[in-house]
Design a protein around this motif. Structure first.
Motif, PDB file in Angstrom:
ATOM      1  N   LEU A 160       0.858  -1.174   0.000  1.00  0.00           N
ATOM      2  CA  LEU A 160       0.000   0.000   0.000  1.00  0.00           C
ATOM      3  C   LEU A 160       0.897   1.228   0.000  1.00  0.00           C
ATOM      4  O   LEU A 160       1.801   1.331   0.826  1.00  0.00           O
ATOM      5  CB  LEU A 160      -0.891   0.018   1.246  1.00  0.00           C
ATOM      6  CG  LEU A 160      -1.708   1.291   1.403  1.00  0.00           C
ATOM      7  CD1 LEU A 160      -3.161   1.012   1.073  1.00  0.00           C
ATOM      8  CD2 LEU A 160      -1.597   1.824   2.798  1.00  0.00           C
ATOM      9  N   LYS A 161       0.652   2.142  -0.939  1.00  0.00           N
ATOM     10  CA  LYS A 161       1.455   3.360  -1.021  1.00  0.00           C
ATOM     11  C   LYS A 161       0.518   4.562  -0.940  1.00  0.00           C
ATOM     12  O   LYS A 161      -0.404   4.692  -1.748  1.00  0.00           O
ATOM     13  CB  LYS A 161       2.244   3.395  -2.329  1.00  0.00           C
ATOM     14  CG  LYS A 161       3.195   4.565  -2.412  1.00  0.00           C
ATOM     15  CD  LYS A 161       4.054   4.465  -3.655  1.00  0.00           C
ATOM     16  CE  LYS A 161       5.055   5.592  -3.712  1.00  0.00           C
ATOM     17  NZ  LYS A 161       5.863   5.514  -4.927  1.00  0.00           N
ATOM     18  N   LEU A 162       0.767   5.411   0.056  1.00  0.00           N
ATOM     19  CA  LEU A 162      -0.027   6.625   0.218  1.00  0.00           C
ATOM     20  C   LEU A 162       0.486   7.688  -0.729  1.00  0.00           C
ATOM     21  O   LEU A 162       1.686   7.888  -0.857  1.00  0.00           O
ATOM     22  CB  LEU A 162       0.083   7.138   1.651  1.00  0.00           C
ATOM     23  CG  LEU A 162      -0.463   6.214   2.718  1.00  0.00           C
ATOM     24  CD1 LEU A 162      -0.182   6.777   4.089  1.00  0.00           C
ATOM     25  CD2 LEU A 162      -1.941   6.000   2.531  1.00  0.00           C
ATOM     26  N   GLU A 163      -0.444   8.358  -1.380  1.00  0.00           N
ATOM     27  CA  GLU A 163      -0.070   9.386  -2.337  1.00  0.00           C
ATOM     28  C   GLU A 163      -1.084  10.513  -2.271  1.00  0.00           C
ATOM     29  O   GLU A 163      -2.272  10.271  -2.135  1.00  0.00           O
ATOM     30  CB  GLU A 163      -0.064   8.819  -3.759  1.00  0.00           C
ATOM     31  CG  GLU A 163       0.892   7.660  -3.932  1.00  0.00           C
ATOM     32  CD  GLU A 163       0.740   6.978  -5.277  1.00  0.00           C
ATOM     33  OE1 GLU A 163       0.065   7.528  -6.154  1.00  0.00           O
ATOM     34  OE2 GLU A 163       1.305   5.900  -5.441  1.00  0.00           O
ATOM     35  N   GLU A 164      -0.594  11.739  -2.351  1.00  0.00           N
ATOM     36  CA  GLU A 164      -1.525  12.855  -2.451  1.00  0.00           C
ATOM     37  C   GLU A 164      -2.174  12.794  -3.819  1.00  0.00           C
ATOM     38  O   GLU A 164      -1.494  12.615  -4.821  1.00  0.00           O
ATOM     39  CB  GLU A 164      -0.802  14.186  -2.283  1.00  0.00           C
ATOM     40  CG  GLU A 164      -0.558  14.539  -0.842  1.00  0.00           C
ATOM     41  CD  GLU A 164      -0.212  15.998  -0.700  1.00  0.00           C
ATOM     42  OE1 GLU A 164      -1.049  16.857  -1.071  1.00  0.00           O
ATOM     43  OE2 GLU A 164       0.883  16.256  -0.219  1.00  0.00           O
TER      44      GLU A 164
END
Length: 170
Positions: A160-164
Motif C-alpha cells: 500500500l502506497k499513500l499518495e496525495e
C-alpha cells in the motif's frame, strides 16, 4: 462492534482538527502473489450508521495489471479481501500531521479482519509488527510511504502506497 466505536472516536477526534481533504493510495500485489484482491469502499468510519460496502474493483486484472489506485476523502475506509478470503484487512486514511513532524501527514489505521495474524511493515522498516485477528493499529506516515502488508515467510502479500491525489489541470 467495539473496534468500530474505538475507531470512530479516533477518527472524530482527528477529523475535528482538520477539515475533510482528499487522500489517495495505490495497492500492488506482493511477492509472487497468485490470488486476486477485491477493494471495497466502506464509507466514513466516523459515522457507523452510514456504513456501506461497495466493490470498487478487483486486481490484478487485464485492465489494471498488478496495481489498483483509489482516490477518496480523509476519514473514509476501505477493505481489501483476497479471493480465497484468507486475507482481509480494513483501513482508513486521515489527513492529520503528527505533532512536530510535518512529513508524517497521514494517519493510517489498519484493522485485521482475517483469522490469521498479519505482519505489517511500516515506514520502510525491515521488521514487521504483527496484527492479530480483529486487532487494530495506527501510525502517522509520510506521503509516498510504502507499507508492506501480510508479511510472512519473507514475502509480502500486498503493498500500500499513500499518495496525495494529483490535481488535473484543464
Amino acid at each position: 462492534m467495539v473496534w468500530l466505536l474505538v475507531l470512530q472516536t479516533m477518527i472524530v477526534a482527528v477529523a475535528s482538527a482538520s477539515a475533510s481533504s482528499a487522500v489517495g493510495f495505490s495497492l500492488d500485489c506482493g511477492d509472487d502473489e497468485k490470488v486476486k484482491y477485491g477493494v471495497y469502499y466502506v464509507g466514513n468510519f466516523s459515522d457507523s450508521s452510514r456504513y456501506i460496502e461497495k466493490l470498487l474493483g478487483v486486481f490484478p486484472s487485464n485492465s489494471t495489471g498488478s496495481k489498483f489506485g483509489v482516490q477518496g476523502e480523509s476519514g473514509h475506509g476501505w477493505v481489501v479481501r483476497s479471493s480465497d478470503f484468507r486475507f482481509r484487512i480494513g483501513f482508513t486514511i486521515d489527513v492529520a500531521p503528527a505533532r512536530g513532524n510535518t512529513d508524517n501527514k497521514f494517519l493510517l489505521v489498519f484493522k485485521n479482519f482475517g483469522e490469521d495474524d498479519i505482519g505489517v511493515r511500516w515506514h520502510r522498516a525491515a521488521n514487521a509488527t504483527t496484527l492479530k485477528s480483529l486487532e487494530l493499529e495506527y501510525h502517522h506516515v509520510p506521503d509516498g510511504n510504502e507499507i508492506r502488508i501480510g508479511y510472512a515467510k519473507g514475502k509480502d502479500r500486498l503493498l500500500l502506497k499513500l499518495e496525495e491525489p494529483r490535481r488535473l489541470e484543464l
